[in-house]
Design a protein around this motif. Structure first.
Motif, short mmCIF file in Angstrom:
data_model
loop_
_atom_site.label_atom_id
_atom_site.label_comp_id
_atom_site.label_asym_id
_atom_site.label_seq_id
_atom_site.Cartn_x
_atom_site.Cartn_y
_atom_site.Cartn_z
N HIS A 186 -1.42 23.01 13.18
CA HIS A 186 -0.50 22.90 14.31
C HIS A 186 0.62 23.93 14.20
O HIS A 186 0.99 24.34 13.10
CB HIS A 186 0.12 21.49 14.38
N ASN A 231 5.14 24.74 21.33
CA ASN A 231 4.66 24.37 19.99
C ASN A 231 4.22 22.91 19.96
O ASN A 231 4.68 22.09 20.75
CB ASN A 231 5.78 24.58 18.96
N GLN A 232 3.37 22.61 19.00
CA GLN A 232 2.90 21.22 18.88
C GLN A 232 3.88 20.34 18.13
O GLN A 232 3.93 19.13 18.35
CB GLN A 232 1.52 21.22 18.18
N TYR A 233 4.66 20.92 17.23
CA TYR A 233 5.72 20.19 16.53
C TYR A 233 7.02 20.96 16.64
O TYR A 233 7.02 22.20 16.65
CB TYR A 233 5.37 20.00 15.04
#
Length: 282
Positions: free
Chosen positions: A22, A48-50
């Motif tokens: 990720h 972004n994913q996180y």
């Protein structure tokens, strides 16, 4: 919502994220969050994913001990505010010791002269402190993308230089200045303004807008003198500096060129509170 205060525990979480391939977006802050910070976080969330947000008042970038002491610290409110965006945001709120161990000192950096312009002339050692904390945070968080506001345009340029010179592998994203309805650039320091100074402060952006208009037909020197005159006549705001600079080198312009881009930079005292702002001129 997870709040980490220990860098090793945060690194374990980051390792878990990385194992799933990720992406991580990072927004470093000194807390006392406002809508400007939230706009950075929202941009990070969209790309972004996180997302990791650090909340840390960095002692090594303050040249004035009193300013460090009085800087607002509102961690509970900051966490609650971030929670309104997403409960999945990861917060890193370390102690000074967790960041610096027992050596609260700056590393000496060279940013190819960017550090000697504007803020560097008035805040000795400031950008060494900025470089030190940002490098430490990037090494802890190892983000893919990091988000910074253009209100601190010189800082943004310096962080890009830091990443380039030290091969830190982070994509630094500059985000537009978030303003209050009256034009005042949002800042954590705005909460410390008296009512009179808060009412007067929008004059800063109003002056920048007129300076931009004048820059179309007048020389940089003429515009600078005009701005200085406006503040000389102001009873509540004290101009520290106004500079028209090359947007790439940050050096004060001597003669305009149609092949270069320019920005106007300003620092003003409203009572004891120091406010900065800038605007693209072409």
């Amino acid at each position: 919502m997870i709040v980490f205060t220990n860098k090793n525990e945060l690194k374990d979480k980051i390792s878990s994220i990385r194992s799933q391939k990720h992406t991580i977006g990072f927004v470093p802050t000194m807390g006392a969050l406002h809508k400007g910070h939230l706009s950075l976080v929202e941009q990070a969330m969209s790309n972004n994913q996180y997302v990791i947000v650090s909340i840390f008042v960095n002692p090594t970038q303050f040249d004035n001990p009193s300013d460090l002491e009085k800087y607002p610290r509102t961690l509970e409110q900051d966490v609650a505010l971030l929670k309104t965006l997403s409960k999945d945001i990861i917060i890193y709120a370390p102690s000074v010791n967790d960041i610096y161990d027992d050596k609260v000192t700056s590393t000496k950096f060279s940013f190819d002269g960017l550090e000697h312009q504007m803020e560097g002339k008035f805040r000795e050692g400031h950008f060494d402190g900025v470089g030190t904390i940002v490098k430490k945070l990037f090494e802890i968080v190892t983000p893919d993308n990091a988000y910074f506001g253009e209100k601190d345009f010189q800082q943004l340029a310096i962080i890009k230089k830091l990443v380039s010179k030290h091969n830190l592998g982070v994509n630094v994203v500059g985000c537009k200045i978030h303003r209050e309805e009256n034009g005042l650039a949002m800042s954590s320091r705005n909460t410390r303004l008296t009512k009179a100074h808060k009412n007067a402060a929008p004059f800063i952006y109003k002056t920048l807008l007129t300076a931009k208009e004048k820059f179309g037909t007048k020389s940089a020197n003429q515009v600078t003198k005009w701005v200085e005159q406006q503040f000389a006549n102001h009873t509540l705001l004290q101009l520290e500096y106004f500079t028209i600079a090359d947007a790439n080198t940050l050096k004060t312009v001597q003669r305009k060129s149609k092949y270069k881009t320019y920005r106007a930079f300003i620092a003003v005292y409203a009572g004891e509170i120091r406010l900065i702002d800038n605007i693209a001129l072409n």
